[in-house]
Write a protein that holds these residues in place. Structure first.
Motif, PDB file in Angstrom:
ATOM      1  N   VAL A 164       0.307  -7.495   0.612  1.00 37.22           N
ATOM      2  CA  VAL A 164       1.336  -7.507   1.645  1.00 37.22           C
ATOM      3  C   VAL A 164       0.859  -6.700   2.847  1.00 37.22           C
ATOM      4  O   VAL A 164       0.455  -5.540   2.712  1.00 37.22           O
ATOM      5  CB  VAL A 164       2.650  -6.911   1.099  1.00 37.22           C
ATOM      6  CG1 VAL A 164       3.731  -6.907   2.162  1.00 37.22           C
ATOM      7  CG2 VAL A 164       3.114  -7.691  -0.129  1.00 37.22           C
ATOM      8  N   CYS A 166       1.690  -4.629   6.100  1.00 38.12           N
ATOM      9  CA  CYS A 166       2.843  -3.827   6.499  1.00 38.12           C
ATOM     10  C   CYS A 166       2.527  -2.984   7.727  1.00 38.12           C
ATOM     11  O   CYS A 166       1.371  -2.665   8.009  1.00 38.12           O
ATOM     12  CB  CYS A 166       3.256  -2.874   5.375  1.00 38.12           C
ATOM     13  SG  CYS A 166       3.664  -3.676   3.832  1.00 38.12           S
ATOM     14  N   SER A 243       1.948  -5.516  -3.569  1.00 41.84           N
ATOM     15  CA  SER A 243       3.402  -5.570  -3.434  1.00 41.84           C
ATOM     16  C   SER A 243       4.111  -4.429  -4.153  1.00 41.84           C
ATOM     17  O   SER A 243       5.077  -3.863  -3.634  1.00 41.84           O
ATOM     18  CB  SER A 243       3.918  -6.920  -3.936  1.00 41.84           C
ATOM     19  OG  SER A 243       3.442  -7.201  -5.250  1.00 41.84           O
ATOM     20  N   ARG A 257       7.394  -5.809   6.670  1.00 43.07           N
ATOM     21  CA  ARG A 257       6.435  -6.804   6.194  1.00 43.07           C
ATOM     22  C   ARG A 257       6.023  -7.726   7.340  1.00 43.07           C
ATOM     23  O   ARG A 257       6.884  -8.265   8.048  1.00 43.07           O
ATOM     24  CB  ARG A 257       7.073  -7.602   5.061  1.00 43.07           C
ATOM     25  CG  ARG A 257       6.151  -8.516   4.293  1.00 43.07           C
ATOM     26  CD  ARG A 257       6.940  -9.134   3.156  1.00 43.07           C
ATOM     27  NE  ARG A 257       6.135  -9.949   2.280  1.00 43.07           N
ATOM     28  CZ  ARG A 257       6.633 -10.607   1.225  1.00 43.07           C
ATOM     29  NH1 ARG A 257       7.922 -10.514   0.961  1.00 43.07           N
ATOM     30  NH2 ARG A 257       5.834 -11.327   0.463  1.00 43.07           N
TER      31      ARG A 257
END
Length: 303
Positions: A164, A166, A243, A257
């Motif tokens: 992910v 970020c 994650s 995100r």
């Protein structure tokens, strides 16, 4: 010479790191341990250990023989367990390793629950963000995330997690709106956590289209995930994490995100064993019990 006892003594010496420590752990005299090792080496016609007054080291022959000894002794333990209460109630020492953050957040609580159910069990949990040699370090089990480098190990799937991208609200406020395409990240300031994000380009993919490669500018990197997360939270740069590592930050709004539709393929999470058919009862019992519980934790949605 009792060959099985000599094998056990040899394994104890390697695991303990010295002859004197092995003697103390087995409740034997140092002389008895030295004689047992000497008799075993004489019977095999090979030196198993190079030893000085300060340390011991396996020879090439010793390394091969150690693995065979572990297999044979594990089979003997399994045969004994089949005729004892251990077949119904796991007991003894369970040794395993996992990545630091996943182990702390998820594996440790599951292990604590399992120990409450089986008070005759003892657990040694090694949390490190590096690949550990199970045979060399005498471990029963490993939880690993990502591609498996050693095909000699036996794997059992546990689940998967996503990578992910970020950034903090402060970073987005300073660098404009959230990107809509990976190309907008070219040359961006990046925070890196080692392992799966070791320092190369970032790859993004969506559907059947060709992957998009982006070269960020690394301004902060660390072998510890928490340190990289701290930098990302403070707006040092954007970062790519697994994650489970950012779930709480995303839920709390500390991180946002980016490009969720462009995330690469999920990363496999697996159990690894030295030898699947020689698993002790305690290892089989723990893996069977823990797998659905850890898989449920991995399947929790990321905000």
């Amino acid at each position: 010479m009792d060959k099985l006892k000599a094998m056990d003594t040899f394994v104890r010496i390697v695991d303990a790191g010295s002859l004197s420590a092995a003697a103390a752990g087995a409740g034997q005299s140092l002389t008895a341990v030295v004689r047992s090792l000497a008799a075993l080496e004489q019977a095999l016609g090979a030196r198993l250990l190079n030893r000085t007054t300060r340390r011991i080291a396996l020879t090439d022959e010793g390394r091969v023989y150690l693995e065979r000894c572990r297999r044979i002794l594990a089979e003997v333990d399994d045969a004994d367990a089949a005729l004892s209460e251990r077949q119904q109630q796991p007991s003894g020492r369970l040794t395993l390793t996992a990545p630091v953050m996943f182990g702390s957040l998820h594996l440790a609580p599951v292990l604590a629950h399992f120990l409450q159910l089986h008070p005759g069990l003892r657990v040694d949990l090694l949390l490190v963000d590096r690949v550990v040699d199970l045979l060399e370090e005498g471990l029963d089990l490993a939880l690993r995330i990502g591609t498996l480098p050693d095909s000699s190990l036996v794997a059992r799937p546990l689940g998967s997690c996503r990578r992910v991208l970020c950034a903090s609200p402060d970073w987005l406020a300073a660098h404009g709106p959230a990107p809509e395409h990976p190309s907008a990240l070219a040359g961006c300031r990046a925070v890196r956590a080692g392992g799966l994000d070791g320092g190369g380009d970032w790859l993004f993919s969506r559907g059947a289209g060709a992957p998009v490669r982006v070269a960020p500018q690394t301004v902060f990197s660390s072998n510890q995930v928490e340190a990289a997360l701290q930098a990302c939270r403070r707006g040092v740069g954007c970062g790519r994490f697994l994650s489970y590592q950012v779930r709480d930050d995303l839920a709390a709004g500390r991180l946002l995100r980016l490009l969720p539709d462009w995330e690469p393929e999920a990363v496999a999470v697996q159990w690894l064993f030295p030898h699947s058919r020689l698993l002790s009862l305690r290892v089989r019992a723990f893996v069977d019990w823990a797998t659905p519980r850890l898989a449920e934790r991995l399947s929790e949605r990321v905000a």
